[in-house]
Design a protein around this motif. Structure first.
Motif, PDB file in Angstrom:
ATOM      1  N   TYR A  19      17.423 -15.080  50.179  1.00 12.77           N
ATOM      2  CA  TYR A  19      17.383 -12.787  50.644  1.00 12.77           C
ATOM      3  C   TYR A  19      18.392 -14.031  52.323  1.00 12.77           C
ATOM      4  O   TYR A  19      18.481 -14.752  52.756  1.00 12.77           O
ATOM      5  N   GLY A  20      19.101 -12.539  52.199  1.00 14.43           N
ATOM      6  CA  GLY A  20      19.490 -12.928  53.777  1.00 14.43           C
ATOM      7  C   GLY A  20      18.986 -11.935  55.061  1.00 14.43           C
ATOM      8  O   GLY A  20      17.919 -11.105  54.845  1.00 14.43           O
ATOM      9  N   PRO A  21      19.181 -12.101  56.385  1.00 11.74           N
ATOM     10  CA  PRO A  21      20.700 -13.163  56.877  1.00 11.74           C
ATOM     11  C   PRO A  21      20.104 -14.670  56.482  1.00 11.74           C
ATOM     12  O   PRO A  21      19.314 -14.954  56.219  1.00 11.74           O
ATOM     13  N   THR A  22      21.717 -15.144  56.628  1.00  9.61           N
ATOM     14  CA  THR A  22      21.466 -16.302  56.657  1.00  9.61           C
ATOM     15  C   THR A  22      21.713 -17.490  57.836  1.00  9.61           C
ATOM     16  O   THR A  22      22.977 -17.418  58.104  1.00  9.61           O
ATOM     17  N   ILE A  51      21.100 -28.233  53.950  1.00 12.16           N
ATOM     18  CA  ILE A  51      20.827 -27.088  53.805  1.00 12.16           C
ATOM     19  C   ILE A  51      21.550 -26.777  53.002  1.00 12.16           C
ATOM     20  O   ILE A  51      23.284 -26.582  52.314  1.00 12.16           O
ATOM     21  N   LEU A  52      20.793 -26.156  51.789  1.00  9.51           N
ATOM     22  CA  LEU A  52      21.272 -25.267  50.618  1.00  9.51           C
ATOM     23  C   LEU A  52      21.458 -23.683  51.288  1.00  9.51           C
ATOM     24  O   LEU A  52      20.257 -23.168  51.129  1.00  9.51           O
ATOM     25  N   THR A  53      22.393 -22.889  50.949  1.00  7.09           N
ATOM     26  CA  THR A  53      22.701 -21.244  51.112  1.00  7.09           C
ATOM     27  C   THR A  53      22.781 -20.827  50.163  1.00  7.09           C
ATOM     28  O   THR A  53      24.436 -21.242  49.690  1.00  7.09           O
ATOM     29  N   ASP A  54      22.747 -19.623  49.855  1.00 11.88           N
ATOM     30  CA  ASP A  54      23.509 -18.953  48.983  1.00 11.88           C
ATOM     31  C   ASP A  54      24.091 -17.968  49.486  1.00 11.88           C
ATOM     32  O   ASP A  54      24.540 -17.329  48.729  1.00 11.88           O
ATOM     33  N   GLY A  55      24.219 -18.189  50.494  1.00 10.26           N
ATOM     34  CA  GLY A  55      25.102 -17.009  51.472  1.00 10.26           C
ATOM     35  C   GLY A  55      25.840 -17.458  52.675  1.00 10.26           C
ATOM     36  O   GLY A  55      25.515 -18.013  52.982  1.00 10.26           O
ATOM     37  N   VAL A  56      26.741 -16.959  53.104  1.00 10.16           N
ATOM     38  CA  VAL A  56      27.401 -17.169  54.209  1.00 10.16           C
ATOM     39  C   VAL A  56      26.612 -16.604  55.877  1.00 10.16           C
ATOM     40  O   VAL A  56      25.788 -15.982  55.803  1.00 10.16           O
ATOM     41  N   VAL A  57      26.805 -17.837  56.013  1.00 13.07           N
ATOM     42  CA  VAL A  57      26.330 -18.140  56.944  1.00 13.07           C
ATOM     43  C   VAL A  57      26.361 -16.475  58.706  1.00 13.07           C
ATOM     44  O   VAL A  57      27.841 -16.428  58.704  1.00 13.07           O
ATOM     45  N   THR A  58      25.601 -15.904  59.237  1.00  7.60           N
ATOM     46  CA  THR A  58      25.805 -14.655  59.678  1.00  7.60           C
ATOM     47  C   THR A  58      25.391 -15.175  61.001  1.00  7.60           C
ATOM     48  O   THR A  58      25.848 -14.265  61.911  1.00  7.60           O
ATOM     49  N   ASP A  59      25.050 -16.720  61.246  1.00 10.30           N
ATOM     50  CA  ASP A  59      24.550 -16.540  62.451  1.00 10.30           C
ATOM     51  C   ASP A  59      25.914 -17.321  63.761  1.00 10.30           C
ATOM     52  O   ASP A  59      25.409 -18.855  63.485  1.00 10.30           O
TER      53      ASP A  59
END
Length: 93
Positions: A19-22, A51-59
């Motif tokens: 879930y986000g935010p990322t 770091i594996l992420t399924d969303g765009v980095v929000t910070d």
């Protein structure tokens, strides 16, 4: 090796909820904290933070600052985007 990373990822994925935010900066900052004692880590040791992420980095701004602060450490930071999100901005990192 990479096979172990893939197996760990596949093993964990069904057990977690993404879930986000990322926000990536807090993870980098936590890993980059100095050890409690200068003698607790062997001097020849090197770390890789994956770091594996399924969303765009929000910070993004905070993440860039965290990377710069951690740049003096013997470590590499690898951020991998997984899925269909637009990860174009991560090229900056």
């Amino acid at each position: 090796g990479i096979q172990g990373v893939v197996e760990s990822y596949q093993s964990c994925l069904p057990k977690i909820q993404l879930y986000g935010p990322t926000n990536v900066a807090p993870i980098i900052s936590k890993v980059a904290q100095p050890p409690p004692s200068i003698f607790s880590i062997p001097p020849q040791q090197y770390f890789i933070l994956l770091i594996l992420t399924d969303g765009v980095v929000t910070d993004m701004a905070d993440t860039r600052e965290a990377i710069v602060r951690a740049s003096y450490l013997p470590m590499s930071i690898i951020i991998v985007g997984v899925g269909n999100a637009d990860f174009t901005d991560m090229q900056i990192l």
